[in-house]
Design a protein around this motif. Structure first.
Motif, PDB file in Angstrom:
ATOM      1  N   ARG A  18     -22.065 -20.185 -35.966  1.00 18.31           N
ATOM      2  CA  ARG A  18     -20.848 -20.099 -35.053  1.00 18.31           C
ATOM      3  C   ARG A  18     -20.802 -21.736 -34.519  1.00 18.31           C
ATOM      4  O   ARG A  18     -19.886 -22.242 -34.278  1.00 18.31           O
ATOM      5  CB  ARG A  18     -20.842 -19.125 -33.989  1.00 18.31           C
ATOM      6  N   ALA A  19     -22.126 -22.014 -34.313  1.00 16.44           N
ATOM      7  CA  ALA A  19     -22.292 -23.249 -33.605  1.00 16.44           C
ATOM      8  C   ALA A  19     -21.655 -24.539 -34.644  1.00 16.44           C
ATOM      9  O   ALA A  19     -20.869 -25.397 -34.075  1.00 16.44           O
ATOM     10  CB  ALA A  19     -23.651 -23.852 -33.340  1.00 16.44           C
ATOM     11  N   VAL A  20     -22.091 -24.436 -35.797  1.00 17.13           N
ATOM     12  CA  VAL A  20     -21.264 -25.362 -36.808  1.00 17.13           C
ATOM     13  C   VAL A  20     -19.974 -25.006 -36.993  1.00 17.13           C
ATOM     14  O   VAL A  20     -19.148 -26.091 -36.967  1.00 17.13           O
ATOM     15  CB  VAL A  20     -22.145 -25.322 -38.245  1.00 17.13           C
ATOM     16  N   ARG A  21     -19.446 -23.832 -36.940  1.00 16.68           N
ATOM     17  CA  ARG A  21     -17.841 -23.897 -37.082  1.00 16.68           C
ATOM     18  C   ARG A  21     -17.141 -24.476 -36.070  1.00 16.68           C
ATOM     19  O   ARG A  21     -16.047 -24.931 -36.224  1.00 16.68           O
ATOM     20  CB  ARG A  21     -17.522 -22.301 -36.907  1.00 16.68           C
ATOM     21  N   THR A  22     -17.783 -24.477 -34.708  1.00 17.65           N
ATOM     22  CA  THR A  22     -17.169 -25.223 -33.711  1.00 17.65           C
ATOM     23  C   THR A  22     -16.874 -26.614 -34.158  1.00 17.65           C
ATOM     24  O   THR A  22     -15.793 -27.233 -33.750  1.00 17.65           O
ATOM     25  CB  THR A  22     -18.000 -25.244 -32.364  1.00 17.65           C
ATOM     26  N   ALA A  23     -17.866 -27.309 -34.837  1.00 21.20           N
ATOM     27  CA  ALA A  23     -17.796 -28.593 -35.120  1.00 21.20           C
ATOM     28  C   ALA A  23     -16.798 -28.769 -36.581  1.00 21.20           C
ATOM     29  O   ALA A  23     -16.352 -30.119 -36.644  1.00 21.20           O
ATOM     30  CB  ALA A  23     -19.007 -29.143 -35.749  1.00 21.20           C
ATOM     31  N   VAL A  24     -15.991 -27.864 -36.895  1.00 26.03           N
ATOM     32  CA  VAL A  24     -15.175 -27.973 -37.977  1.00 26.03           C
ATOM     33  C   VAL A  24     -13.778 -28.691 -37.440  1.00 26.03           C
ATOM     34  O   VAL A  24     -13.101 -29.187 -38.256  1.00 26.03           O
ATOM     35  CB  VAL A  24     -14.908 -26.506 -38.653  1.00 26.03           C
ATOM     36  N   GLY A  97      -9.930 -15.935 -39.418  1.00 27.07           N
ATOM     37  CA  GLY A  97     -10.980 -17.131 -39.522  1.00 27.07           C
ATOM     38  C   GLY A  97     -10.546 -17.982 -40.871  1.00 27.07           C
ATOM     39  O   GLY A  97     -11.227 -19.048 -41.168  1.00 27.07           O
ATOM     40  N   ALA A  98      -9.376 -17.732 -41.417  1.00 24.63           N
ATOM     41  CA  ALA A  98      -8.934 -18.366 -42.574  1.00 24.63           C
ATOM     42  C   ALA A  98      -8.185 -19.904 -42.163  1.00 24.63           C
ATOM     43  O   ALA A  98      -7.820 -19.892 -41.096  1.00 24.63           O
ATOM     44  CB  ALA A  98      -8.004 -17.768 -43.303  1.00 24.63           C
ATOM     45  N   ALA A  99      -8.491 -20.725 -43.014  1.00 25.29           N
ATOM     46  CA  ALA A  99      -7.992 -22.241 -42.781  1.00 25.29           C
ATOM     47  C   ALA A  99      -7.484 -22.664 -44.058  1.00 25.29           C
ATOM     48  O   ALA A  99      -8.212 -22.436 -45.032  1.00 25.29           O
ATOM     49  CB  ALA A  99      -8.880 -22.945 -42.046  1.00 25.29           C
ATOM     50  N   THR A 100      -6.531 -23.499 -44.220  1.00 21.09           N
ATOM     51  CA  THR A 100      -6.035 -24.205 -45.236  1.00 21.09           C
ATOM     52  C   THR A 100      -5.526 -25.495 -44.943  1.00 21.09           C
ATOM     53  O   THR A 100      -5.127 -25.937 -43.992  1.00 21.09           O
ATOM     54  CB  THR A 100      -5.021 -23.347 -45.917  1.00 21.09           C
ATOM     55  N   SER A 101      -5.449 -26.498 -45.984  1.00 23.76           N
ATOM     56  CA  SER A 101      -5.035 -27.935 -45.998  1.00 23.76           C
ATOM     57  C   SER A 101      -4.050 -28.003 -46.849  1.00 23.76           C
ATOM     58  O   SER A 101      -4.223 -27.687 -47.997  1.00 23.76           O
ATOM     59  CB  SER A 101      -5.986 -28.845 -45.724  1.00 23.76           C
ATOM     60  N   ILE A 102      -2.724 -28.628 -46.509  1.00 24.49           N
ATOM     61  CA  ILE A 102      -1.902 -28.836 -47.432  1.00 24.49           C
ATOM     62  C   ILE A 102      -1.734 -30.329 -47.504  1.00 24.49           C
ATOM     63  O   ILE A 102      -1.061 -31.012 -46.533  1.00 24.49           O
ATOM     64  CB  ILE A 102      -0.330 -28.097 -46.891  1.00 24.49           C
ATOM     65  N   GLY A 103      -1.970 -30.984 -48.757  1.00 22.68           N
ATOM     66  CA  GLY A 103      -2.075 -32.257 -48.724  1.00 22.68           C
ATOM     67  C   GLY A 103      -0.463 -32.906 -49.074  1.00 22.68           C
ATOM     68  O   GLY A 103      -0.003 -32.255 -50.069  1.00 22.68           O
ATOM     69  N   ILE A 104      -0.105 -34.131 -48.523  1.00 19.26           N
ATOM     70  CA  ILE A 104       1.289 -34.412 -48.843  1.00 19.26           C
ATOM     71  C   ILE A 104       1.301 -35.701 -49.129  1.00 19.26           C
ATOM     72  O   ILE A 104       0.757 -36.723 -48.359  1.00 19.26           O
ATOM     73  CB  ILE A 104       2.357 -34.079 -47.608  1.00 19.26           C
ATOM     74  N   PRO A 105       1.445 -36.168 -50.347  1.00 20.68           N
ATOM     75  CA  PRO A 105       1.430 -37.722 -50.690  1.00 20.68           C
ATOM     76  C   PRO A 105       2.476 -38.408 -49.951  1.00 20.68           C
ATOM     77  O   PRO A 105       3.584 -37.902 -49.662  1.00 20.68           O
ATOM     78  CB  PRO A 105       1.797 -37.694 -52.332  1.00 20.68           C
ATOM     79  N   ARG A 106       1.959 -39.868 -49.475  1.00 14.78           N
ATOM     80  CA  ARG A 106       2.611 -40.458 -48.592  1.00 14.78           C
ATOM     81  C   ARG A 106       3.879 -41.229 -49.043  1.00 14.78           C
ATOM     82  O   ARG A 106       4.860 -41.387 -48.738  1.00 14.78           O
ATOM     83  CB  ARG A 106       1.906 -41.437 -48.058  1.00 14.78           C
ATOM     84  N   VAL A 267     -13.038 -20.595 -37.638  1.00 15.12           N
ATOM     85  CA  VAL A 267     -12.815 -20.765 -38.865  1.00 15.12           C
ATOM     86  C   VAL A 267     -14.191 -20.279 -39.740  1.00 15.12           C
ATOM     87  O   VAL A 267     -15.292 -20.653 -39.279  1.00 15.12           O
ATOM     88  CB  VAL A 267     -12.744 -22.515 -39.262  1.00 15.12           C
ATOM     89  N   ASP A 268     -14.042 -19.729 -40.660  1.00 18.89           N
ATOM     90  CA  ASP A 268     -14.739 -19.103 -41.513  1.00 18.89           C
ATOM     91  C   ASP A 268     -15.013 -20.021 -42.875  1.00 18.89           C
ATOM     92  O   ASP A 268     -13.718 -19.904 -43.554  1.00 18.89           O
ATOM     93  CB  ASP A 268     -14.423 -17.498 -42.208  1.00 18.89           C
ATOM     94  N   PRO A 269     -15.900 -20.865 -43.140  1.00 19.74           N
ATOM     95  CA  PRO A 269     -15.860 -21.720 -44.213  1.00 19.74           C
ATOM     96  C   PRO A 269     -15.700 -21.153 -45.567  1.00 19.74           C
ATOM     97  O   PRO A 269     -15.280 -21.706 -46.416  1.00 19.74           O
ATOM     98  CB  PRO A 269     -17.462 -22.201 -44.059  1.00 19.74           C
ATOM     99  N   ALA A 270     -16.054 -19.792 -45.570  1.00 21.24           N
ATOM    100  CA  ALA A 270     -15.793 -18.877 -47.014  1.00 21.24           C
ATOM    101  C   ALA A 270     -14.220 -18.817 -47.215  1.00 21.24           C
ATOM    102  O   ALA A 270     -13.763 -18.619 -48.258  1.00 21.24           O
ATOM    103  CB  ALA A 270     -16.447 -17.808 -47.105  1.00 21.24           C
ATOM    104  N   LYS A 271     -13.400 -19.122 -46.099  1.00 25.69           N
ATOM    105  CA  LYS A 271     -11.901 -18.962 -46.193  1.00 25.69           C
ATOM    106  C   LYS A 271     -10.992 -19.998 -45.854  1.00 25.69           C
ATOM    107  O   LYS A 271     -10.019 -20.209 -45.553  1.00 25.69           O
ATOM    108  CB  LYS A 271     -11.673 -17.688 -45.297  1.00 25.69           C
ATOM    109  N   ILE A 272     -11.920 -21.162 -46.436  1.00 28.65           N
ATOM    110  CA  ILE A 272     -11.213 -22.509 -46.436  1.00 28.65           C
ATOM    111  C   ILE A 272     -10.309 -22.775 -47.657  1.00 28.65           C
ATOM    112  O   ILE A 272     -11.148 -22.876 -48.595  1.00 28.65           O
ATOM    113  CB  ILE A 272     -11.947 -23.549 -45.965  1.00 28.65           C
TER     114      ILE A 272
END
Length: 313
Positions: A18-24, A97-106, A267-272
């Motif tokens: 959990r300490a590391v998750r804070t640093a996400v 705890g899921a997280a996602t990133s959607i990259g958008i070309p500039r 955030v759960d790293p297994a759910k990124i």
């Protein structure tokens, strides 16, 4: 962590405390601000603002969305009214705890309210974080809750302070201006300026802007691993948190900052997951641009809106 890039899925067996998750937060905000150990980065390098939602917009209070922007402002220019070079829309579901990133070309060619059609990154120049957030919302179908803006030299300063990161590079590439000697295929150790160069090069990449956006996500994962390596060192995370408080310019109330911190901590790293909005290339007005696949962009948005999770790219 589960990564979706170019139709592939790669599972990772690492699980953090959990300490590391804070640093996400370093990953979520698009830079390693949380792990700067000495507070050497100037406040003008980073700005966090609240996006003003349009009236009547149905938002899920349990999912937080942050638009992370790398401004191409030069020294002396206003990062909030320059072109956005890096665009990553990051969501976090505080329930799962899921997280996602959607990259958008500039270089995505889109309609910008009040300014006709242009590259999506021009909306930051025309109207600052609020207009950029609106244009991203029009493309993906998700309004950000916050917009985080940083500069290239800010990221370079962070990289120098944090130390080398390692990225998994799928193909060798170079750039005659940014990195003539290039980056080899495989695991690559990046320091300082090379962190910025790895995420900026596009002309020599087969997928151009799309591959560059994917490389930016690889840089974020490199920072993420760096956090994991150092999180157990006494006082390392605490110093990073204090550095963020000192070096991020924001007018957000403490309640908002606490909400973001709580979301990151869960955030759960297994759910990124992470995907890039693809499309086709075109030439408009003599300039090379990307015609984004709006249907796919909307699918990502529809898929992730309620739970910050994308099933496939």
């Amino acid at each position: 962590m589960e990564e979706h890039v170019a139709g592939t899925t790669r599972p990772s067996v690492s699980r953090w405390s959990r300490a590391v998750r804070t640093a996400v937060l370093a990953l979520v905000l698009g830079v390693a601000a949380l792990v700067v150990p000495n507070g050497a980065v100037a406040p003008t390098y980073f700005t966090l603002v609240k996006y003003e939602h349009a009236s009547g917009v149905d938002t899920d209070p349990d999912v937080i969305w942050i638009l992370a922007v790398g401004s191409d402002a030069r020294r002396g220019q206003d990062p909030l009214h320059s072109r956005g070079d890096t665009l990553q829309l990051v969501g976090m579901d505080t329930r799962t705890g899921a997280a996602t990133s959607i990259g958008i070309p500039r270089d995505s060619w889109v309609s910008i309210p009040g300014h006709g059609s242009n590259r999506i990154n021009a909306s930051l120049y025309f109207g600052g974080p609020q207009l950029l957030g609106q244009v991203v919302s029009d493309l993906v179908g998700i309004e950000p809750d916050y917009v985080f803006v940083t500069t290239f030299w800010g990221v370079e300063a962070i990289a120098n302070d944090v130390g080398p990161i390692t990225v998994d590079n799928p193909i060798a590439f170079a750039d005659e201006y940014l990195k003539p000697k290039g980056f080899p295929k495989g695991k690559v150790v990046l320091r300082g300026y090379n962190v910025v160069a790895f995420g900026r090069i596009r002309h020599s990449l087969a997928g151009g802007d799309f591959d560059r956006s994917a490389n930016q996500q690889r840089v974020l994962r490199g920072f993420q691993r760096k956090v994991a390596e150092n999180a157990d060192k006494p006082g390392w995370i605490e110093k990073g948190v204090l550095s963020v408080m000192d070096n991020v310019h924001t007018d957000l109330p403490p309640s908002d900052l606490f909400e973001i911190a709580q979301a990151v901590a869960q955030v759960d790293p297994a759910k990124i997951t992470g995907c890039v909005v693809h499309g086709g290339f075109a030439t408009i007005g003599g300039a090379s641009v990307v015609i984004p696949d709006t249907a796919t962009a909307r699918r990502y948005g529809d898929d992730a809106r309620k739970d910050a999770s994308i099933k496939s790219c």
